[in-house]
Design an enzyme around this catalytic site. Structure first.
Site: not given
Ligand code: GLC
Length: 420
Positions: A164, A387
């Site tokens: 992101d 995460e």
């Molecule tokens: C964030 C991450 C993305 C992922 C999402 C859900 O937006 O950057 O890569 O898919 O979270 O985990």
């Protein structure tokens, strides 16, 4: 370790079960309460280690959300959840597919993991694979039609790359004036420390791009007329190239024609070559200005996963191993931009390590592949199913009990994965 890893395997399975909402998993409760595209494909890989039927179901639910254009959305909003922003009403794409969704896609790892799930149990997998095959081909074709610039796959929104707030988008993001974006309330920063999340400047532009898509009714041709954000991305290009090779192998298995798929592979190889900057590093290109970003990101190291060799990247890999105890950082350690906590601007992500590690092993770099696997094993064993992680000390960051970190543990990082 052997006693320990059994209990860690159990925890990982419990996370996948706990995040299961019936046919799909959420990345983690609270912060991400819906189905995310590439998260689900990783989840399928994890489930395949102990429940093949559930693994296929994950992919089937994902592809059930495919749009008639072939696009598979980055989020499927199965059930309303007020704890997430921007939800289905902001995207305004409720009527595009059978499930309300976002209007952009995400890195297409699905065909590669469909192949991995199939290989776990070919007899059980054949009919399920056959049913998904055309959908996967249609999705890849959509990328080639709408996201290819001479075979380099570009993104139209930072969220499309799955990375992101990566520095790769900074120049293109700075050129956007998010005029008229209006007031909105973020939800992510009520779940997680804001220092670990994108900034307000980033968010204004994310939402502005969503509002533009909505205004154009997510019509591919209308959106393509003038693109305010268009960055060729190593995540997308390498992952699609790899997935396309896997899709061609699946075509052979199923006795389907692979001619069109092979023609895409050739285009993608040409596109991947364009991502090599003057210094030989694979990076992103802001297609509006033609500038290479010059960033060594974790996505730069996906070249082997795509089947491409690079001595320059091998040298970068050695530097990454020396620069922090828990590589691969999402942005190079020691640079001015590097931030060990802020999401895709420094932290280490187990999912990317798994892809890099698989690529290294397949391309004959076994010692490097094994080193990365052992470091990722240690990282998760000591610091949990976060995460993402601080590469300098392993501190967990972002959300906890995370589906894809659990999946990567089971399928790749755990000692039990060696036996599978
Ligand atoms: C964030 C991450 C993305 C992922 C999402 C859900 O937006 O950057 O890569 O898919 O979270 O985990």
């Amino acid at each position: 370790m052997s006693q320990d890893h059994i209990s860690i395997d159990e925890q990982a399975r419990a996370i996948l079960r706990g995040n299961d909402r019936g046919g799909y998993t959420v990345p983690t409760a609270g912060l991400y309460p819906y189905q995310w595209n590439w998260d689900s494909a990783f989840a399928a890989w994890g489930f395949a280690q102990f429940d093949i039927d559930r693994a296929w179901a994950e992919l089937e639910t994902l592809f059930a959300g495919q749009w008639p254009s072939g696009m598979v959305p980055h989020i499927l909003f199965h059930k309303p959840d007020p704890g997430y922003f921007p939800g289905p009403d902001v995207w305004g794409a409720q009527d595009k597919g059978t499930t309300p969704s976002s209007g952009i896609s995400q890195p297409p790892v699905a065909a590669s993991f469909a192949r991995a799930v199939y290989e776990k149990d070919p007899a059980a997998g054949e009919p399920r694979l056959r049913a998904l095959f055309t959908r996967m081909v249609d999705w890849h074709r959509w990328f080639m039609d709408w996201r290819s610039d001479g075979g380099a796959i570009f993104i139209t929104h930072p969220w499309e790359a799955g990375r992101d707030n990566a520095p790769d988008w900074d120049e293109a993001m700075a050129a956007i004036d998010p005029v008229g974006v209006g007031e909105y309330t973020r939800r992510d920063t009520s779940h997680v420390d804001p220092a670990m999340r994108p900034t307000k400047e980033d968010y204004d532009r994310y939402i502005w791009l969503v509002q533009r898509g909505r205004r154009l009714d997510w019509d591919d041709a209308a959106l393509a007329k003038d693109r305010p954000f268009m960055v060729a991305d190593p995540t997308m290009t390498f992952i699609l190239l790899r997935a396309n090779r896997d899709l061609a192998a699946l075509a052979d298995l199923l006795g389907e024609d692979r001619g069109e798929i092979d023609s895409w592979t050739a285009r993608l190889e040409a596109g991947a070559a364009r991502l090599k900057g003057e210094d030989g590093v694979f990076d992103a290109i802001n297609l509006t200005t033609g500038h290479h970003t010059g960033n060594v990101s974790c996505a730069s190291f996906l070249c082997w996963y795509a089947g491409l060799e690079s001595d320059v990247m091998l040298d970068e890999l050695r530097q990454a191993f020396d620069a922090s105890p828990y590589p691969i950082p999402s942005h190079k350690v020691g640079t001015e931009i590097f931030n060990p906590k802020r999401y895709w601007r420094g932290p280490t992500w187990a999912i990317i390590n798994a892809l890099i590690g698989r690529g290294l092993a397949e391309m004959g770099h076994k010692p490097e592949a094994e080193k990365l696997r052992l470091l990722t094993r240690e990282l998760i064993a000591r610091h949990g199913f976060a995460e993402y992680f601080n590469p300098l000390n392993g501190d967990p960051a972002g959300g906890g009990t995370f589906t894809w970190t659990a999946a990567v543990w089971l399928a790749w990082a755990s000692p039990s994965a060696e036996a599978s």
